[in-house]
Design a protein around this motif. Structure first.
Motif, PDB file in Angstrom:
ATOM      1  N   GLU A   1       0.855  -1.186   0.000  1.00  0.00           N
ATOM      2  CA  GLU A   1       0.000   0.000   0.000  1.00  0.00           C
ATOM      3  C   GLU A   1       0.893   1.238   0.000  1.00  0.00           C
ATOM      4  O   GLU A   1       1.855   1.317   0.762  1.00  0.00           O
ATOM      5  CB  GLU A   1      -0.901  -0.001   1.233  1.00  0.00           C
ATOM      6  CG  GLU A   1      -1.825   1.212   1.308  1.00  0.00           C
ATOM      7  CD  GLU A   1      -2.735   1.141   2.518  1.00  0.00           C
ATOM      8  OE1 GLU A   1      -2.950   2.193   3.148  1.00  0.00           O
ATOM      9  OE2 GLU A   1      -3.213   0.032   2.857  1.00  0.00           O
ATOM     10  N   THR A   2       0.597   2.157  -0.848  1.00  0.00           N
ATOM     11  CA  THR A   2       1.352   3.414  -0.934  1.00  0.00           C
ATOM     12  C   THR A   2       0.434   4.564  -0.541  1.00  0.00           C
ATOM     13  O   THR A   2      -0.662   4.717  -1.100  1.00  0.00           O
ATOM     14  CB  THR A   2       1.882   3.644  -2.366  1.00  0.00           C
ATOM     15  OG1 THR A   2       2.738   2.543  -2.723  1.00  0.00           O
ATOM     16  CG2 THR A   2       2.661   4.954  -2.432  1.00  0.00           C
ATOM     17  N   VAL A   3       0.872   5.342   0.455  1.00  0.00           N
ATOM     18  CA  VAL A   3       0.092   6.490   0.929  1.00  0.00           C
ATOM     19  C   VAL A   3       0.920   7.756   0.722  1.00  0.00           C
ATOM     20  O   VAL A   3       2.084   7.827   1.138  1.00  0.00           O
ATOM     21  CB  VAL A   3      -0.281   6.358   2.428  1.00  0.00           C
ATOM     22  CG1 VAL A   3      -1.046   7.595   2.886  1.00  0.00           C
ATOM     23  CG2 VAL A   3      -1.113   5.097   2.630  1.00  0.00           C
ATOM     24  N   GLN A   4       0.356   8.748   0.103  1.00  0.00           N
ATOM     25  CA  GLN A   4       1.051  10.009  -0.137  1.00  0.00           C
ATOM     26  C   GLN A   4       0.237  11.151   0.473  1.00  0.00           C
ATOM     27  O   GLN A   4      -0.962  11.283   0.207  1.00  0.00           O
ATOM     28  CB  GLN A   4       1.225  10.251  -1.648  1.00  0.00           C
ATOM     29  CG  GLN A   4       1.987  11.534  -1.952  1.00  0.00           C
ATOM     30  CD  GLN A   4       2.221  11.699  -3.440  1.00  0.00           C
ATOM     31  OE1 GLN A   4       1.830  10.841  -4.228  1.00  0.00           O
ATOM     32  NE2 GLN A   4       2.839  12.798  -3.813  1.00  0.00           N
TER      33      GLN A   4
END
Length: 202
Positions: free
Chosen positions: A36-39
């Protein structure tokens, strides 16, 4: 898990059979899970407004960014401010008030005590300024009549004085209906400068 057909044939691997051929070993690794990539992006809007309520006051200010808080810092380089002047700036107003003789005695009861006043402009900004000569409230409880240049002191307009110059004015004081002695009468004020007068009538 998938194995390309050409790779399986070359290595002698058969689905459901042996995975070894010609001394070659086929190793397969399967990874399971999820990623999961959170920005996150945060921005601040910072503004400023500089203002002075006295017309003619001027400021030269360096505006620099604060690398820690992301706001602004200010550095005063030069400024001129009017009365009351602000610390760290050049005062536009400067006054000098002198009186020829602050005490008069044996003035006729029906006459007037006459004082010659000199008002000076000692401001440091090399400009003409206006100064007002007033009687301090409460300094005349016995009702002496105070005039400046022949008119009521309350009705006189401000006096314009060039930088480094002075103006002479005539102050006359007539006794009120009851008192004959006046001490500390009309503590006169031109901006911050004050003078006290004493009169004794016959």
């Amino acid at each position: 898990m998938e194995i390309n057909t050409e790779v399986a044939a070359e290595l002698g691997a058969v689905i459901g059979g042996s995975g070894i051929s010609g001394g070659t070993t086929l190793r397969v690794q399967t990874n399971m899970g999820k990623s999961e990539t959170v920005q996150r992006t945060q921005s601040n809007t910072v503004g400023f407004h500089l203002q002075d309520n006295d017309a003619g006051d001027s400021f030269t200010v360096d505006v620099k960014p604060d690398p820690v808080f992301g706001t602004f810092v200010f550095g005063l380089q030069a400024a001129t401010t009017s009365c009351p002047w602000e610390p760290g700036t050049l005062p536009r107003d400067g006054t000098q008030l002198t009186v020829d003789s602050p005490t008069q005695v044996d003035v006729p009861a029906d006459g007037a005590a006459i004082f010659r006043l000199t008002l000076g402009n000692t401001g440091q900004n090399d400009e003409e300024r206006e100064y007002r000569l007033d009687a301090i409230t409460g300094s005349n409880p016995d009702g002496a009549v105070v005039r400046l240049n022949g008119s009521s002191i309350a009705d006189n307009p401000p006096i314009k004085i060039p930088s480094g110059s002075s103006r002479d004015v005539t102050l006359t004081i007539e006794r009120g209906p009851l008192a004959f002695d006046y001490e500390n009468l009309g503590s006169l004020c031109v901006r911050p400068v004050m003078r006290q007068l004493q009169i004794r009538y016959l």
